[in-house]
Write an enzyme that holds these catalytic residues in place. Structure first.
Site, PDB file in Angstrom:
ATOM      1  N   ARG A  18       0.800  -1.219   0.000  1.00  0.00           N
ATOM      2  CA  ARG A  18       0.000   0.000   0.000  1.00  0.00           C
ATOM      3  C   ARG A  18       0.838   1.276   0.000  1.00  0.00           C
ATOM      4  O   ARG A  18       0.340   2.361  -0.251  1.00  0.00           O
ATOM      5  CB  ARG A  18      -0.968  -0.026   1.206  1.00  0.00           C
ATOM      6  CG  ARG A  18      -2.068  -1.069   1.056  1.00  0.00           C
ATOM      7  CD  ARG A  18      -2.765  -1.378   2.375  1.00  0.00           C
ATOM      8  NE  ARG A  18      -1.986  -2.276   3.235  1.00  0.00           N
ATOM      9  CZ  ARG A  18      -2.395  -2.733   4.432  1.00  0.00           C
ATOM     10  NH1 ARG A  18      -3.557  -2.356   4.902  1.00  0.00           N
ATOM     11  NH2 ARG A  18      -1.632  -3.544   5.132  1.00  0.00           N
ATOM     12  N   GLN A  74      12.105 -13.996   6.010  1.00  0.00           N
ATOM     13  CA  GLN A  74      10.862 -14.731   5.758  1.00  0.00           C
ATOM     14  C   GLN A  74      10.592 -14.621   4.258  1.00  0.00           C
ATOM     15  O   GLN A  74      10.401 -13.524   3.741  1.00  0.00           O
ATOM     16  CB  GLN A  74       9.716 -14.088   6.546  1.00  0.00           C
ATOM     17  CG  GLN A  74       8.364 -14.774   6.332  1.00  0.00           C
ATOM     18  CD  GLN A  74       7.189 -13.860   6.634  1.00  0.00           C
ATOM     19  OE1 GLN A  74       7.326 -12.641   6.689  1.00  0.00           O
ATOM     20  NE2 GLN A  74       6.020 -14.440   6.808  1.00  0.00           N
TER      21      GLN A  74
HETATM   22  C1  UD1 Z   1      -2.202  -5.988  11.425  1.00  0.00           C
HETATM   23  C2  UD1 Z   1      -3.103  -6.920  12.245  1.00  0.00           C
HETATM   24  C3  UD1 Z   1      -4.303  -6.156  12.751  1.00  0.00           C
HETATM   25  C4  UD1 Z   1      -3.823  -5.025  13.629  1.00  0.00           C
HETATM   26  C5  UD1 Z   1      -2.833  -4.133  12.875  1.00  0.00           C
HETATM   27  C6  UD1 Z   1      -2.164  -3.184  13.841  1.00  0.00           C
HETATM   28  C7  UD1 Z   1      -2.770  -9.174  11.359  1.00  0.00           C
HETATM   29  C8  UD1 Z   1      -3.321 -10.258  10.514  1.00  0.00           C
HETATM   30  N1  UD1 Z   1      -3.485  -8.056  11.419  1.00  0.00           N
HETATM   31  O1  UD1 Z   1      -2.902  -5.595  10.260  1.00  0.00           O
HETATM   32  O2  UD1 Z   1      -5.126  -6.994  13.515  1.00  0.00           O
HETATM   33  O3  UD1 Z   1      -4.914  -4.259  14.098  1.00  0.00           O
HETATM   34  O4  UD1 Z   1      -1.806  -4.902  12.251  1.00  0.00           O
HETATM   35  O5  UD1 Z   1      -1.356  -2.267  13.166  1.00  0.00           O
HETATM   36  O6  UD1 Z   1      -1.752  -9.371  11.976  1.00  0.00           O
HETATM   37  N2  UD1 Z   1       4.598  -8.690   8.001  1.00  0.00           N
HETATM   38  C9  UD1 Z   1       5.598  -9.629   7.898  1.00  0.00           C
HETATM   39  N3  UD1 Z   1       5.375 -10.751   7.178  1.00  0.00           N
HETATM   40  C10 UD1 Z   1       4.192 -11.000   6.559  1.00  0.00           C
HETATM   41  C11 UD1 Z   1       3.163 -10.041   6.676  1.00  0.00           C
HETATM   42  C12 UD1 Z   1       3.396  -8.887   7.415  1.00  0.00           C
HETATM   43  O7  UD1 Z   1       6.691  -9.445   8.444  1.00  0.00           O
HETATM   44  O8  UD1 Z   1       4.073 -12.058   5.941  1.00  0.00           O
HETATM   45  C13 UD1 Z   1       4.848  -7.449   8.776  1.00  0.00           C
HETATM   46  C14 UD1 Z   1       4.670  -6.183   7.957  1.00  0.00           C
HETATM   47  O9  UD1 Z   1       5.894  -5.810   7.356  1.00  0.00           O
HETATM   48  C15 UD1 Z   1       4.209  -5.187   8.998  1.00  0.00           C
HETATM   49  C16 UD1 Z   1       3.525  -6.028  10.049  1.00  0.00           C
HETATM   50  O10 UD1 Z   1       3.923  -7.368   9.816  1.00  0.00           O
HETATM   51  O11 UD1 Z   1       5.287  -4.502   9.591  1.00  0.00           O
HETATM   52  C17 UD1 Z   1       1.998  -5.942   9.973  1.00  0.00           C
HETATM   53  O12 UD1 Z   1       1.546  -6.311   8.699  1.00  0.00           O
HETATM   54  P1  UD1 Z   1       0.425  -5.491   7.933  1.00  0.00           P
HETATM   55  O13 UD1 Z   1       0.219  -6.105   6.608  1.00  0.00           O
HETATM   56  O14 UD1 Z   1       0.749  -4.058   7.981  1.00  0.00           O
HETATM   57  O15 UD1 Z   1      -0.831  -5.807   8.855  1.00  0.00           O
HETATM   58  P2  UD1 Z   1      -2.169  -4.949   8.978  1.00  0.00           P
HETATM   59  O16 UD1 Z   1      -3.010  -5.252   7.788  1.00  0.00           O
HETATM   60  O17 UD1 Z   1      -1.845  -3.554   9.252  1.00  0.00           O
HETATM   61 CA    CA Z   2       0.018  -2.361   9.324  1.00  0.00          CA
END
Ligand code: UD1
Ligand code: CA
Length: 452
Positions: A18, A74
Protein backbone atom coordinates in the site's frame (compact mmCIF):
# COMPACT_ATOMS: atom_id res chain seq x y z
CA UNK A 1 24.13 -8.59 30.07
CA UNK A 2 20.43 -8.11 29.87
CA UNK A 3 18.50 -8.87 33.07
CA UNK A 4 15.16 -9.07 31.30
CA UNK A 5 13.53 -12.33 30.39
CA UNK A 6 11.65 -11.29 27.28
CA UNK A 7 12.64 -11.47 23.63
CA UNK A 8 11.37 -8.94 21.10
CA UNK A 9 10.28 -9.92 17.61
CA UNK A 10 9.75 -7.08 15.15
CA UNK A 11 7.89 -7.89 11.94
CA UNK A 12 9.19 -6.07 8.91
CA UNK A 13 9.02 -8.56 6.06
CA UNK A 14 5.76 -7.46 4.49
CA UNK A 15 6.07 -6.00 1.04
CA UNK A 16 4.30 -2.80 2.10
CA UNK A 17 2.19 -2.90 -1.08
CA UNK A 18 0.00 0.00 0.00
CA UNK A 19 3.03 2.31 0.23
CA UNK A 20 3.67 1.82 -3.51
CA UNK A 21 7.40 2.14 -2.93
CA UNK A 22 10.66 0.55 -4.05
CA UNK A 23 11.91 0.95 -0.48
CA UNK A 24 10.93 -1.44 2.36
CA UNK A 25 8.12 0.12 4.39
CA UNK A 26 10.08 0.17 7.65
CA UNK A 27 12.87 2.22 6.03
CA UNK A 28 10.56 5.15 5.31
CA UNK A 29 11.68 7.92 7.61
CA UNK A 30 9.75 9.72 10.31
CA UNK A 31 11.48 12.73 11.84
CA UNK A 32 14.59 11.92 9.83
CA UNK A 33 15.04 8.29 10.84
CA UNK A 34 13.59 5.03 9.53
CA UNK A 35 10.46 3.76 11.27
CA UNK A 36 12.32 0.66 12.40
CA UNK A 37 14.96 2.79 14.14
CA UNK A 38 12.25 4.47 16.21
CA UNK A 39 11.02 1.11 17.41
CA UNK A 40 14.50 -0.11 18.30
CA UNK A 41 15.11 3.13 20.16
CA UNK A 42 11.91 2.66 22.17
CA UNK A 43 12.91 -0.92 22.99
CA UNK A 44 16.43 -0.09 24.04
CA UNK A 45 15.86 1.03 27.63
CA UNK A 46 13.91 -2.18 28.27
CA UNK A 47 16.95 -4.27 27.32
CA UNK A 48 15.29 -7.31 25.72
CA UNK A 49 17.21 -10.55 26.19
CA UNK A 50 17.15 -10.87 22.38
CA UNK A 51 15.77 -8.84 19.48
CA UNK A 52 14.94 -10.50 16.19
CA UNK A 53 13.77 -8.52 13.17
CA UNK A 54 11.90 -10.46 10.49
CA UNK A 55 12.71 -9.11 7.04
CA UNK A 56 12.03 -10.00 3.44
CA UNK A 57 14.69 -11.03 0.91
CA UNK A 58 16.93 -8.24 -0.47
CA UNK A 59 16.54 -5.98 2.54
CA UNK A 60 20.23 -5.44 3.22
CA UNK A 61 19.73 -1.83 4.17
CA UNK A 62 17.37 -2.98 6.93
CA UNK A 63 19.97 -5.51 8.12
CA UNK A 64 22.55 -2.74 8.38
CA UNK A 65 20.18 -0.32 10.07
CA UNK A 66 19.02 -2.69 12.79
CA UNK A 67 22.42 -4.22 13.67
CA UNK A 68 23.35 -5.50 16.21
CA UNK A 69 19.76 -6.80 16.37
CA UNK A 70 19.53 -10.15 14.66
CA UNK A 71 17.59 -10.49 11.39
CA UNK A 72 15.86 -13.49 9.87
CA UNK A 73 14.47 -13.70 6.34
CA UNK A 74 10.86 -14.73 5.76
CA UNK A 75 10.42 -15.70 2.13
CA UNK A 76 7.75 -15.67 0.86
CA UNK A 77 5.73 -13.46 3.25
CA UNK A 78 2.82 -15.71 4.19
CA UNK A 79 1.40 -13.48 6.90
CA UNK A 80 2.18 -12.14 10.35
CA UNK A 81 1.78 -15.55 12.00
CA UNK A 82 4.24 -17.10 9.57
CA UNK A 83 6.65 -14.21 10.25
CA UNK A 84 6.59 -14.90 13.99
CA UNK A 85 7.11 -18.61 13.33
CA UNK A 86 10.18 -17.72 11.25
CA UNK A 87 11.60 -15.63 14.09
CA UNK A 88 10.92 -18.34 16.66
CA UNK A 89 13.21 -20.70 14.79
CA UNK A 90 16.19 -18.66 15.94
CA UNK A 91 14.84 -18.15 19.45
CA UNK A 92 13.66 -21.70 20.13
CA UNK A 93 16.73 -22.84 22.04
CA UNK A 94 16.64 -19.84 24.31
CA UNK A 95 13.06 -20.30 25.44
CA UNK A 96 12.42 -21.48 29.02
CA UNK A 97 12.80 -24.02 30.56
CA UNK A 98 15.98 -24.59 28.44
CA UNK A 99 16.77 -20.90 28.10
CA UNK A 100 16.20 -17.60 29.81
CA UNK A 101 13.26 -16.30 27.73
CA UNK A 102 9.88 -16.32 29.52
CA UNK A 103 7.92 -13.98 27.31
CA UNK A 104 7.93 -12.91 23.68
CA UNK A 105 7.01 -9.34 22.81
CA UNK A 106 5.77 -9.08 19.23
CA UNK A 107 5.91 -5.65 17.61
CA UNK A 108 4.90 -4.61 14.12
CA UNK A 109 7.60 -2.64 12.31
CA UNK A 110 5.03 -0.20 11.00
CA UNK A 111 4.01 1.21 14.41
CA UNK A 112 6.90 3.60 14.98
CA UNK A 113 5.28 5.97 17.48
CA UNK A 114 5.40 3.59 20.45
CA UNK A 115 7.25 5.07 23.42
CA UNK A 116 9.42 3.12 25.87
CA UNK A 117 7.07 4.05 28.71
CA UNK A 118 4.16 2.44 26.89
CA UNK A 119 6.11 -0.75 26.17
CA UNK A 120 7.09 -0.81 29.84
CA UNK A 121 3.42 -0.45 30.78
CA UNK A 122 2.58 -3.58 28.79
CA UNK A 123 5.39 -5.54 30.45
CA UNK A 124 4.28 -4.30 33.87
CA UNK A 125 0.66 -5.24 33.08
CA UNK A 126 1.77 -8.81 32.57
CA UNK A 127 3.53 -8.89 35.96
CA UNK A 128 0.42 -7.60 37.70
CA UNK A 129 -2.07 -10.04 36.18
CA UNK A 130 -0.40 -12.66 33.98
CA UNK A 131 -2.21 -13.94 30.90
CA UNK A 132 -1.01 -16.27 28.17
CA UNK A 133 -1.44 -13.42 25.69
CA UNK A 134 -1.49 -9.78 26.72
CA UNK A 135 -2.74 -7.55 23.92
CA UNK A 136 -2.25 -3.82 23.49
CA UNK A 137 -5.75 -2.52 22.85
CA UNK A 138 -6.67 0.96 21.68
CA UNK A 139 -9.76 2.98 20.80
CA UNK A 140 -8.86 5.18 17.83
CA UNK A 141 -11.43 7.70 16.59
CA UNK A 142 -11.74 5.55 13.46
CA UNK A 143 -11.10 1.84 14.15
CA UNK A 144 -11.04 1.37 10.34
CA UNK A 145 -8.74 -1.49 9.29
CA UNK A 146 -7.56 -2.65 12.72
CA UNK A 147 -8.31 -6.09 14.16
CA UNK A 148 -11.34 -6.10 16.49
CA UNK A 149 -10.83 -7.38 20.05
CA UNK A 150 -13.85 -9.56 20.77
CA UNK A 151 -14.58 -9.85 24.51
CA UNK A 152 -14.74 -13.21 26.28
CA UNK A 153 -17.18 -14.13 29.05
CA UNK A 154 -14.36 -14.06 31.65
CA UNK A 155 -13.54 -10.39 30.94
CA UNK A 156 -10.63 -11.30 28.66
CA UNK A 157 -10.50 -11.47 24.89
CA UNK A 158 -11.82 -14.49 23.01
CA UNK A 159 -10.43 -13.71 19.55
CA UNK A 160 -9.24 -10.98 17.20
CA UNK A 161 -11.24 -10.54 14.03
CA UNK A 162 -9.62 -8.76 11.10
CA UNK A 163 -11.74 -5.92 9.73
CA UNK A 164 -11.96 -7.68 6.36
CA UNK A 165 -13.32 -10.84 7.99
CA UNK A 166 -15.67 -9.16 10.49
CA UNK A 167 -19.46 -9.47 10.64
CA UNK A 168 -21.26 -6.09 11.01
CA UNK A 169 -21.55 -6.64 14.82
CA UNK A 170 -17.85 -7.49 15.11
CA UNK A 171 -16.92 -4.55 12.89
CA UNK A 172 -18.77 -2.23 15.28
CA UNK A 173 -16.43 -3.11 18.19
CA UNK A 174 -14.42 0.00 19.11
CA UNK A 175 -11.56 -1.72 20.98
CA UNK A 176 -8.97 -2.80 18.42
CA UNK A 177 -5.54 -4.35 18.44
CA UNK A 178 -2.55 -2.01 18.13
CA UNK A 179 -0.04 -4.51 16.71
CA UNK A 180 1.71 -5.20 20.00
CA UNK A 181 1.37 -8.34 22.14
CA UNK A 182 3.20 -10.17 24.87
CA UNK A 183 2.97 -13.96 24.74
CA UNK A 184 4.11 -16.55 27.31
CA UNK A 185 7.11 -18.13 25.63
CA UNK A 186 6.17 -21.66 26.72
CA UNK A 187 2.97 -21.50 24.62
CA UNK A 188 3.92 -19.37 21.63
CA UNK A 189 5.42 -22.09 19.45
CA UNK A 190 2.48 -24.49 19.73
CA UNK A 191 0.01 -21.64 19.13
CA UNK A 192 1.75 -20.26 16.07
CA UNK A 193 2.25 -23.75 14.65
CA UNK A 194 -1.51 -24.36 14.87
CA UNK A 195 -2.47 -21.35 12.70
CA UNK A 196 -4.25 -21.87 9.39
CA UNK A 197 -4.94 -19.68 6.36
CA UNK A 198 -8.75 -19.75 6.33
CA UNK A 199 -9.35 -16.03 6.01
CA UNK A 200 -9.92 -13.22 3.52
CA UNK A 201 -6.23 -12.93 2.57
CA UNK A 202 -5.31 -16.64 2.81
CA UNK A 203 -2.48 -15.73 5.16
CA UNK A 204 -1.32 -17.08 8.50
CA UNK A 205 -2.68 -14.31 10.73
CA UNK A 206 -0.82 -13.95 14.02
CA UNK A 207 -4.08 -12.66 15.46
CA UNK A 208 -5.48 -16.19 15.09
CA UNK A 209 -3.51 -17.36 18.14
CA UNK A 210 -5.97 -15.65 20.49
CA UNK A 211 -8.82 -17.95 19.44
CA UNK A 212 -6.48 -20.98 19.44
CA UNK A 213 -5.44 -20.14 23.00
CA UNK A 214 -9.07 -19.81 24.08
CA UNK A 215 -9.84 -23.20 22.51
CA UNK A 216 -7.36 -24.90 24.85
CA UNK A 217 -8.36 -22.89 27.89
CA UNK A 218 -5.57 -20.31 27.88
CA UNK A 219 -6.47 -16.72 28.68
CA UNK A 220 -5.88 -13.58 26.61
CA UNK A 221 -6.35 -10.15 28.04
CA UNK A 222 -6.11 -6.61 26.68
CA UNK A 223 -4.87 -3.45 28.29
CA UNK A 224 -5.78 -0.17 26.71
CA UNK A 225 -2.85 1.98 25.63
CA UNK A 226 -2.75 5.38 23.88
CA UNK A 227 -4.13 5.11 20.33
CA UNK A 228 -1.89 7.88 18.98
CA UNK A 229 1.16 5.73 19.76
CA UNK A 230 -0.12 2.71 17.90
CA UNK A 231 -1.03 4.19 14.57
CA UNK A 232 -0.04 1.57 11.98
CA UNK A 233 1.50 2.90 8.81
CA UNK A 234 0.27 1.26 5.65
CA UNK A 235 -0.05 4.23 3.29
CA UNK A 236 1.75 7.48 2.53
CA UNK A 237 -1.14 9.39 4.07
CA UNK A 238 -0.68 7.47 7.34
CA UNK A 239 3.05 8.14 7.11
CA UNK A 240 2.32 11.87 6.94
CA UNK A 241 -0.10 11.57 9.87
CA UNK A 242 2.56 9.82 11.96
CA UNK A 243 5.12 12.44 10.95
CA UNK A 244 2.80 15.19 12.17
CA UNK A 245 2.25 13.44 15.52
CA UNK A 246 5.96 12.83 15.94
CA UNK A 247 6.78 16.44 15.09
CA UNK A 248 4.47 17.68 17.82
CA UNK A 249 6.04 15.28 20.28
CA UNK A 250 9.52 16.57 19.44
CA UNK A 251 8.48 20.23 19.43
CA UNK A 252 6.81 19.88 22.81
CA UNK A 253 9.91 18.17 24.23
CA UNK A 254 12.13 20.95 22.88
CA UNK A 255 9.93 23.65 24.39
CA UNK A 256 9.74 21.77 27.70
CA UNK A 257 13.55 21.77 27.69
CA UNK A 258 13.70 25.57 27.41
CA UNK A 259 13.75 26.21 23.68
CA UNK A 260 11.65 28.98 22.13
CA UNK A 261 9.91 27.93 18.94
CA UNK A 262 8.25 31.09 17.70
CA UNK A 263 5.92 29.19 15.38
CA UNK A 264 6.33 25.51 16.38
CA UNK A 265 4.03 24.23 13.64
CA UNK A 266 6.54 25.43 11.03
CA UNK A 267 9.69 23.95 12.57
CA UNK A 268 10.69 20.42 11.51
CA UNK A 269 12.88 18.45 13.87
CA UNK A 270 14.67 15.13 13.62
CA UNK A 271 14.43 12.50 16.32
CA UNK A 272 18.07 13.19 17.22
CA UNK A 273 18.00 17.02 17.09
CA UNK A 274 19.60 18.47 20.23
CA UNK A 275 18.72 22.06 21.08
CA UNK A 276 20.26 23.77 24.11
CA UNK A 277 18.49 25.95 26.64
CA UNK A 278 17.34 29.37 25.45
CA UNK A 279 17.85 28.54 21.80
CA UNK A 280 15.39 30.60 19.76
CA UNK A 281 14.10 29.14 16.51
CA UNK A 282 12.24 31.49 14.22
CA UNK A 283 9.53 30.21 11.85
CA UNK A 284 10.21 27.83 8.96
CA UNK A 285 13.39 26.05 9.92
CA UNK A 286 14.22 22.40 9.10
CA UNK A 287 16.54 20.34 11.26
CA UNK A 288 17.64 17.26 9.33
CA UNK A 289 19.41 14.37 11.07
CA UNK A 290 22.41 14.86 13.41
CA UNK A 291 22.13 18.53 14.35
CA UNK A 292 23.07 20.03 17.70
CA UNK A 293 22.63 23.64 18.77
CA UNK A 294 24.31 25.13 21.83
CA UNK A 295 22.69 27.30 24.49
CA UNK A 296 21.30 30.67 23.54
CA UNK A 297 21.88 30.36 19.79
CA UNK A 298 19.43 32.09 17.48
CA UNK A 299 18.23 30.31 14.35
CA UNK A 300 16.56 32.69 11.93
CA UNK A 301 13.82 31.84 9.46
CA UNK A 302 14.11 29.63 6.37
CA UNK A 303 17.28 27.85 7.40
CA UNK A 304 18.00 24.20 6.59
CA UNK A 305 20.46 22.02 8.51
CA UNK A 306 21.79 18.47 8.46
CA UNK A 307 24.80 16.94 10.17
CA UNK A 308 25.77 20.28 11.69
CA UNK A 309 26.90 21.51 15.07
CA UNK A 310 26.08 25.08 16.08
CA UNK A 311 27.83 26.56 19.11
CA UNK A 312 26.40 28.50 22.02
CA UNK A 313 25.38 32.06 21.29
CA UNK A 314 25.73 31.60 17.53
CA UNK A 315 23.41 33.35 15.11
CA UNK A 316 22.43 31.53 11.93
CA UNK A 317 20.26 32.60 9.00
CA UNK A 318 17.85 33.71 7.75
CA UNK A 319 18.21 31.49 4.66
CA UNK A 320 21.32 29.63 5.82
CA UNK A 321 22.17 26.10 4.78
CA UNK A 322 24.43 23.95 6.94
CA UNK A 323 25.40 20.64 5.41
CA UNK A 324 27.09 17.59 6.96
CA UNK A 325 30.31 18.38 8.74
CA UNK A 326 29.52 22.04 9.34
CA UNK A 327 30.82 23.02 12.77
CA UNK A 328 30.14 26.53 14.00
CA UNK A 329 31.87 27.26 17.28
CA UNK A 330 30.46 29.60 19.91
CA UNK A 331 29.27 33.06 18.86
CA UNK A 332 29.74 32.41 15.13
CA UNK A 333 27.54 34.47 12.82
CA UNK A 334 26.36 32.92 9.59
CA UNK A 335 23.93 35.06 7.65
CA UNK A 336 21.64 34.90 4.65
CA UNK A 337 22.43 32.74 1.63
CA UNK A 338 25.48 31.21 3.26
CA UNK A 339 26.20 27.51 2.73
CA UNK A 340 28.69 25.64 4.91
CA UNK A 341 29.82 22.05 4.30
CA UNK A 342 32.56 20.00 6.01
CA UNK A 343 34.00 23.15 7.49
CA UNK A 344 34.76 24.51 10.93
CA UNK A 345 34.27 28.16 11.75
CA UNK A 346 36.20 29.14 14.88
CA UNK A 347 34.64 31.03 17.76
CA UNK A 348 33.32 34.45 16.80
CA UNK A 349 33.97 34.02 13.06
CA UNK A 350 31.51 35.74 10.73
CA UNK A 351 30.21 34.96 7.27
CA UNK A 352 27.21 37.17 7.02
CA UNK A 353 26.20 37.15 3.38
CA UNK A 354 26.15 35.09 0.18
CA UNK A 355 29.04 32.73 0.77
CA UNK A 356 30.05 29.11 0.20
CA UNK A 357 32.47 27.59 2.68
CA UNK A 358 33.23 23.95 1.90
CA UNK A 359 36.08 21.67 3.07
CA UNK A 360 37.57 24.49 5.08
CA UNK A 361 38.91 25.65 8.40
CA UNK A 362 38.21 29.26 9.40
CA UNK A 363 40.04 30.62 12.44
CA UNK A 364 38.45 32.39 15.38
CA UNK A 365 37.15 35.95 14.81
CA UNK A 366 37.90 35.87 11.09
CA UNK A 367 35.52 37.85 8.90
CA UNK A 368 34.44 36.40 5.57
CA UNK A 369 33.11 39.10 3.23
CA UNK A 370 29.99 38.84 1.08
CA UNK A 371 30.31 36.68 -1.99
CA UNK A 372 33.35 34.71 -0.85
CA UNK A 373 33.63 31.25 -2.35
CA UNK A 374 35.96 28.41 -1.40
CA UNK A 375 36.58 26.78 -4.79
CA UNK A 376 36.96 23.28 -3.34
CA UNK A 377 36.17 21.07 -6.31
CA UNK A 378 38.07 20.61 -9.56
CA UNK A 379 35.64 18.15 -11.09
CA UNK A 380 37.49 15.17 -9.62
CA UNK A 381 38.71 15.89 -6.12
CA UNK A 382 37.85 18.07 -3.15
CA UNK A 383 40.55 20.36 -1.75
CA UNK A 384 40.84 22.20 1.55
CA UNK A 385 41.00 25.87 2.36
CA UNK A 386 42.59 26.87 5.64
CA UNK A 387 42.18 30.39 6.98
CA UNK A 388 43.85 31.53 10.19
CA UNK A 389 42.53 33.61 13.08
CA UNK A 390 41.56 37.28 12.93
CA UNK A 391 41.87 37.33 9.15
CA UNK A 392 39.75 39.44 6.85
CA UNK A 393 38.58 38.10 3.51
CA UNK A 394 37.29 40.92 1.31
CA UNK A 395 34.03 40.61 -0.56
CA UNK A 396 33.80 38.50 -3.68
CA UNK A 397 36.98 36.58 -3.07
CA UNK A 398 37.55 33.21 -4.72
CA UNK A 399 39.83 31.00 -2.62
CA UNK A 400 41.08 28.36 -5.05
CA UNK A 401 41.83 25.31 -2.91
CA UNK A 402 44.12 23.87 -1.79
CA UNK A 403 45.14 27.17 -0.29
CA UNK A 404 45.92 28.72 3.07
CA UNK A 405 45.50 32.21 4.44
CA UNK A 406 47.61 33.10 7.47
CA UNK A 407 46.50 34.67 10.76
CA UNK A 408 45.58 38.38 10.62
CA UNK A 409 46.01 38.54 6.85
CA UNK A 410 43.93 40.86 4.70
CA UNK A 411 42.68 39.68 1.33
CA UNK A 412 41.48 42.51 -0.86
CA UNK A 413 37.96 42.42 -2.26
CA UNK A 414 37.57 40.70 -5.60
CA UNK A 415 40.72 38.62 -5.25
CA UNK A 416 41.24 35.21 -6.80
CA UNK A 417 43.64 33.60 -4.35
CA UNK A 418 45.61 30.68 -5.75
CA UNK A 419 48.72 30.76 -3.56
CA UNK A 420 49.41 30.81 0.15
CA UNK A 421 48.70 34.16 1.83
CA UNK A 422 51.29 34.76 4.56
CA UNK A 423 50.26 35.79 8.06
CA UNK A 424 49.84 39.56 8.50
CA UNK A 425 50.08 40.14 4.72
CA UNK A 426 47.80 42.22 2.55
CA UNK A 427 47.09 40.26 -0.59
CA UNK A 428 45.57 41.84 -3.67
CA UNK A 429 44.95 39.37 -6.46
CA UNK A 430 42.78 41.13 -9.00
CA UNK A 431 42.95 43.12 -12.24
CA UNK A 432 44.35 46.62 -11.81
CA UNK A 433 41.99 49.58 -12.11
CA UNK A 434 42.68 51.78 -15.17
CA UNK A 435 41.01 55.22 -15.47
CA UNK A 436 40.72 56.97 -18.87
CA UNK A 437 39.55 60.54 -18.20
CA UNK A 438 36.78 61.82 -20.48
CA UNK A 439 36.49 58.58 -22.44
CA UNK A 440 32.91 57.93 -21.28
CA UNK A 441 31.56 61.10 -22.96
CA UNK A 442 33.50 60.35 -26.16
CA UNK A 443 31.99 56.89 -26.37
CA UNK A 444 28.52 58.19 -25.65
CA UNK A 445 28.81 60.85 -28.38
CA UNK A 446 30.03 58.30 -30.90
CA UNK A 447 27.21 55.86 -30.15
CA UNK A 448 24.60 58.61 -30.25
CA UNK A 449 25.79 59.69 -33.73
CA UNK A 450 25.70 56.12 -35.01
CA UNK A 451 22.15 55.51 -33.76
CA UNK A 452 20.54 58.76 -34.91
C1 UD1 B 1 -2.20 -5.99 11.43
C2 UD1 B 1 -3.10 -6.92 12.25
C3 UD1 B 1 -4.30 -6.16 12.75
C4 UD1 B 1 -3.82 -5.03 13.63
C5 UD1 B 1 -2.83 -4.13 12.87
C6 UD1 B 1 -2.16 -3.18 13.84
C7 UD1 B 1 -2.77 -9.17 11.36
C8 UD1 B 1 -3.32 -10.26 10.51
N1 UD1 B 1 -3.49 -8.06 11.42
O1 UD1 B 1 -2.90 -5.59 10.26
O2 UD1 B 1 -5.13 -6.99 13.51
O3 UD1 B 1 -4.91 -4.26 14.10
O4 UD1 B 1 -1.81 -4.90 12.25
O5 UD1 B 1 -1.36 -2.27 13.17
O6 UD1 B 1 -1.75 -9.37 11.98
N2 UD1 B 1 4.60 -8.69 8.00
C9 UD1 B 1 5.60 -9.63 7.90
N3 UD1 B 1 5.37 -10.75 7.18
C10 UD1 B 1 4.19 -11.00 6.56
C11 UD1 B 1 3.16 -10.04 6.68
C12 UD1 B 1 3.40 -8.89 7.41
O7 UD1 B 1 6.69 -9.44 8.44
O8 UD1 B 1 4.07 -12.06 5.94
C13 UD1 B 1 4.85 -7.45 8.78
C14 UD1 B 1 4.67 -6.18 7.96
O9 UD1 B 1 5.89 -5.81 7.36
C15 UD1 B 1 4.21 -5.19 9.00
C16 UD1 B 1 3.52 -6.03 10.05
O10 UD1 B 1 3.92 -7.37 9.82
O11 UD1 B 1 5.29 -4.50 9.59
C17 UD1 B 1 2.00 -5.94 9.97
O12 UD1 B 1 1.55 -6.31 8.70
P1 UD1 B 1 0.42 -5.49 7.93
O13 UD1 B 1 0.22 -6.10 6.61
O14 UD1 B 1 0.75 -4.06 7.98
O15 UD1 B 1 -0.83 -5.81 8.86
P2 UD1 B 1 -2.17 -4.95 8.98
O16 UD1 B 1 -3.01 -5.25 7.79
O17 UD1 B 1 -1.85 -3.55 9.25
CA1 CA C 1 0.02 -2.36 9.32
Amino acid sequence: MSQSRFAAIILAAGSGTRMKSAMPKVMHPIAGQPMIAHLLQALEPLQPAATVVVIGPHMNDVVRRVAPAETVVQDPPLGTGDAVRTALRVLEDRIAPNGEIDEVLVLYGDTPLLRSETLAQLLAGQKKAPATILLAGMRPADPGPYGRLIPAADGGISRIVEAADATPEEYAVGLVWGGLMLVRACHIIELVDALDRNNAKSEFYLTGIVRLAADIGLQSRAIELPAEEMIGINTRAELAEAEALMQWRLRRAAMDAGVTLVAPETVYLSADTRLGRDVVVEPNVTFGPKVTVGEGARICSFSYFEGASIGAGASVGPFARLRPGAVLEDEVHVGNFVEVKAARLGAGAKANHLTYIGDAEVGARTNIGAGTITCNYDGFNKHRTTIGEDAFIGSNTALVAPVTVGDRAYVAAGSVVTRKVPADALTIARGQQVDKPGRASEIRARLRAKNS
